[in-house]
Design a protein around this motif. Structure first.
Motif, PDB file in Angstrom:
ATOM      1  N   TYR A 150       0.844  -1.207   0.000  1.00 28.47           N
ATOM      2  CA  TYR A 150       0.000   0.000   0.000  1.00 28.47           C
ATOM      3  C   TYR A 150       0.877   1.255   0.000  1.00 28.47           C
ATOM      4  O   TYR A 150       0.670   2.177  -0.794  1.00 28.47           O
ATOM      5  CB  TYR A 150      -0.908  -0.025   1.239  1.00 28.47           C
ATOM      6  CG  TYR A 150      -1.685   1.256   1.478  1.00 28.47           C
ATOM      7  CD1 TYR A 150      -1.273   2.167   2.458  1.00 28.47           C
ATOM      8  CD2 TYR A 150      -2.798   1.591   0.699  1.00 28.47           C
ATOM      9  CE1 TYR A 150      -1.955   3.350   2.669  1.00 28.47           C
ATOM     10  CE2 TYR A 150      -3.503   2.778   0.908  1.00 28.47           C
ATOM     11  CZ  TYR A 150      -3.065   3.655   1.910  1.00 28.47           C
ATOM     12  OH  TYR A 150      -3.742   4.825   2.107  1.00 28.47           O
ATOM     13  N   HIS A 151       1.910   1.272   0.852  1.00 24.36           N
ATOM     14  CA  HIS A 151       2.765   2.476   0.937  1.00 24.36           C
ATOM     15  C   HIS A 151       3.602   2.659  -0.335  1.00 24.36           C
ATOM     16  O   HIS A 151       3.832   3.787  -0.783  1.00 24.36           O
ATOM     17  CB  HIS A 151       3.645   2.429   2.183  1.00 24.36           C
ATOM     18  CG  HIS A 151       2.889   2.709   3.438  1.00 24.36           C
ATOM     19  ND1 HIS A 151       2.083   3.820   3.587  1.00 24.36           N
ATOM     20  CD2 HIS A 151       2.758   2.019   4.580  1.00 24.36           C
ATOM     21  CE1 HIS A 151       1.504   3.799   4.764  1.00 24.36           C
ATOM     22  NE2 HIS A 151       1.895   2.721   5.392  1.00 24.36           N
ATOM     23  N   LYS A 152       4.021   1.526  -0.912  1.00 27.27           N
ATOM     24  CA  LYS A 152       4.777   1.629  -2.186  1.00 27.27           C
ATOM     25  C   LYS A 152       3.882   2.277  -3.241  1.00 27.27           C
ATOM     26  O   LYS A 152       4.270   3.211  -3.936  1.00 27.27           O
ATOM     27  CB  LYS A 152       5.201   0.238  -2.669  1.00 27.27           C
ATOM     28  CG  LYS A 152       6.554  -0.231  -2.158  1.00 27.27           C
ATOM     29  CD  LYS A 152       6.926  -1.578  -2.805  1.00 27.27           C
ATOM     30  CE  LYS A 152       8.038  -2.290  -2.030  1.00 27.27           C
ATOM     31  NZ  LYS A 152       8.164  -3.714  -2.411  1.00 27.27           N
ATOM     32  N   LYS A 153       2.626   1.842  -3.290  1.00 32.11           N
ATOM     33  CA  LYS A 153       1.693   2.316  -4.343  1.00 32.11           C
ATOM     34  C   LYS A 153       1.268   3.756  -4.059  1.00 32.11           C
ATOM     35  O   LYS A 153       1.336   4.629  -4.918  1.00 32.11           O
ATOM     36  CB  LYS A 153       0.475   1.374  -4.367  1.00 32.11           C
ATOM     37  CG  LYS A 153      -0.557   1.688  -5.431  1.00 32.11           C
ATOM     38  CD  LYS A 153      -1.536   0.490  -5.650  1.00 32.11           C
ATOM     39  CE  LYS A 153      -2.814   0.968  -6.327  1.00 32.11           C
ATOM     40  NZ  LYS A 153      -3.929   1.070  -5.323  1.00 32.11           N
ATOM     41  N   VAL A 154       0.893   4.035  -2.798  1.00 31.14           N
ATOM     42  CA  VAL A 154       0.263   5.338  -2.501  1.00 31.14           C
ATOM     43  C   VAL A 154       1.316   6.413  -2.195  1.00 31.14           C
ATOM     44  O   VAL A 154       1.179   7.557  -2.592  1.00 31.14           O
ATOM     45  CB  VAL A 154      -0.715   5.171  -1.304  1.00 31.14           C
ATOM     46  CG1 VAL A 154      -1.210   6.515  -0.797  1.00 31.14           C
ATOM     47  CG2 VAL A 154      -1.857   4.244  -1.696  1.00 31.14           C
ATOM     48  N   ARG A 155       2.397   5.996  -1.476  1.00 38.13           N
ATOM     49  CA  ARG A 155       3.374   7.019  -1.069  1.00 38.13           C
ATOM     50  C   ARG A 155       4.709   6.853  -1.789  1.00 38.13           C
ATOM     51  O   ARG A 155       5.625   7.658  -1.577  1.00 38.13           O
ATOM     52  CB  ARG A 155       3.602   6.945   0.448  1.00 38.13           C
ATOM     53  CG  ARG A 155       2.390   7.412   1.252  1.00 38.13           C
ATOM     54  CD  ARG A 155       2.553   7.194   2.751  1.00 38.13           C
ATOM     55  NE  ARG A 155       3.871   7.579   3.221  1.00 38.13           N
ATOM     56  CZ  ARG A 155       4.469   6.952   4.244  1.00 38.13           C
ATOM     57  NH1 ARG A 155       3.886   5.937   4.830  1.00 38.13           N
ATOM     58  NH2 ARG A 155       5.648   7.319   4.660  1.00 38.13           N
ATOM     59  N   GLY A 156       4.822   5.790  -2.568  1.00 37.50           N
ATOM     60  CA  GLY A 156       6.068   5.586  -3.306  1.00 37.50           C
ATOM     61  C   GLY A 156       7.250   5.271  -2.402  1.00 37.50           C
ATOM     62  O   GLY A 156       8.405   5.497  -2.757  1.00 37.50           O
ATOM     63  N   VAL A 157       6.945   4.786  -1.181  1.00 36.54           N
ATOM     64  CA  VAL A 157       8.070   4.400  -0.300  1.00 36.54           C
ATOM     65  C   VAL A 157       7.924   2.939   0.113  1.00 36.54           C
ATOM     66  O   VAL A 157       6.807   2.459   0.334  1.00 36.54           O
ATOM     67  CB  VAL A 157       8.147   5.274   0.988  1.00 36.54           C
ATOM     68  CG1 VAL A 157       8.630   6.672   0.672  1.00 36.54           C
ATOM     69  CG2 VAL A 157       6.805   5.327   1.706  1.00 36.54           C
ATOM     70  N   ASP A 158       9.063   2.251   0.203  1.00 36.13           N
ATOM     71  CA  ASP A 158       9.049   0.856   0.656  1.00 36.13           C
ATOM     72  C   ASP A 158       9.274   0.879   2.158  1.00 36.13           C
ATOM     73  O   ASP A 158      10.409   0.797   2.644  1.00 36.13           O
ATOM     74  CB  ASP A 158      10.161   0.060  -0.046  1.00 36.13           C
ATOM     75  CG  ASP A 158      10.131  -1.403   0.398  1.00 36.13           C
ATOM     76  OD1 ASP A 158      11.021  -2.159  -0.028  1.00 36.13           O
ATOM     77  OD2 ASP A 158       9.225  -1.765   1.191  1.00 36.13           O
TER      78      ASP A 158
END
Ligand code: RIB
Ligand code: CA
Length: 326
Positions: free
Chosen positions: A230-238
């Motif tokens: 979710y964070h990779k997709k929405v915030r671009g962070v792993d």
């Protein structure tokens, strides 16, 4: 060493489960019971997640799980499977635990536990506060019988995570939070900003955790899998946050809370725009008696030491806690 007797209220999803594991493995704590509150995902799934976590820790049958409020006091709310996964545990769909939930309602379990052990029970909240609010309404005297109350929730002059103004646990049931914060319990707040500043696990740390090759580390990676996506997709962070586990780590080792200040804290339930916002009177302009010990700073190093010890499969140990600063 003083043993902390903890009653933990949870809306068991991934990070809640890590907090539960921390409490189960802590040398200086006994997890008396888990009570389940509506929050992250389907209520019965939260109950199963709690039961599974107890089984994973090898404590099956030793910690009772009491189902509680399936709905906030007043508000409608939406569960957040899109963050935690359909099962709340990263879509791991773990098998059902052997242990079954208790018949007794969480509110009655909270009252029974606190009233039978006055001054002994540390109440820890990592979910919306419906159960605790109802317990306080049913028997307000428990406010002076709990040893301490810690909650993960709200924000101290920081953006919310459910709305721009509010953190999820308070947003789900702002009326319950209002009741709890006005109860007079010796309360410590660990806000969302503490998690975002000191308890975000990034890509390199995930590689470290992956390399541990322990059941606990695999569990941590599994239950956070959807949050990470979710964070990779929405915030671009792993990266994934650990709000409940940094809160539990502070309960278990007070040195992790580096700065704690008594402040007056109020919950907004008047406006839809800022519903569930926690207003911390940092400058004491309202002139009201402080009702919450607010954690302003935490030790990322000590939190990570506690988390990594847990994930490496070592029991957590910490000196007996000193009483909360007034
Ligand atoms: O805002 C984060 C909190 O809301 C965590 O406790 C998470 O589990 C959800 O309950
Ligand atoms: Ca939670």
């Amino acid at each position: 060493m003083d043993v902390l007797r903890i009653l933990l209220d949870t809306d068991t999803a991934g990070d809640d489960a890590i907090a539960i594991l921390m409490a189960l493995r802590a040398k200086n704590a006994k997890l008396e019971a888990l009570t389940i509150n509506c929050g992250n995902v389907d209520f019965d799934q939260e109950v199963e997640n709690a039961l599974y976590t107890i089984e994973l820790a090898g404590m099956s049958g030793k910690v009772p799980v009491y189902p509680g409020s399936r709905h906030p006091l007043l508000r409608e709310w939406k569960t957040v499977e899109y963050i935690h996964g359909k099962d709340g545990m990263g879509n791991s769909f773990f098998p059902k635990a052997r242990q079954r939930p208790e018949r007794r309602h969480a509110v009655d379990a909270i009252l029974e536990t606190v009233n039978s052990n006055p001054g002994e029970i540390t109440l820890v909240e990592i979910a919306p506060m419906t159960n605790i609010a109802l317990a306080l309404r049913k028997d307000p005297t428990i406010a002076r019988k709990v040893k301490e109350f810690f909650f993960m929730g709200g924000t101290n002059q920081y953006l919310g995570n459910q709305t721009p103004a509010a953190e999820f646990n308070i947003w789900v049931d702002p009326e319950a939070a209002k009741i709890v914060l006005q109860s007079g319990m010796p309360t410590t707040m660990v806000g969302w900003e503490i998690c975002m500043r000191y308890a975000v696990i990034g890509e390199s740390e995930y590689r470290e955790i992956d390399a541990m090759r322990t059941r606990e580390a695999e569990f941590f990676v599994a239950v956070n899998r959807q949050v990470r996506k979710y964070h990779k997709k929405v915030r671009g962070v792993d990266a994934t946050e650990c709000p409940d586990s940094i809160t539990m780590s502070i309960v278990l080792d007070r040195k992790i809370a580096l700065k704690v200040f008594p402040k007056y804290v109020e919950v907004d339930n008047q406006s839809e725009l800022s519903r569930g916002a926690t207003v911390v009177d940092d400058l004491n302009v309202l002139g009201k008696k402080p009702n919450v010990n607010v954690v302003y700073e935490a030790s990322s190093r000590l939190f990570r030491r506690a988390l990594h010890n847990l994930l490496r499969g070592e029991s957590l140990s910490a000196p007996a806690p000193h009483p909360p600063r007034r």
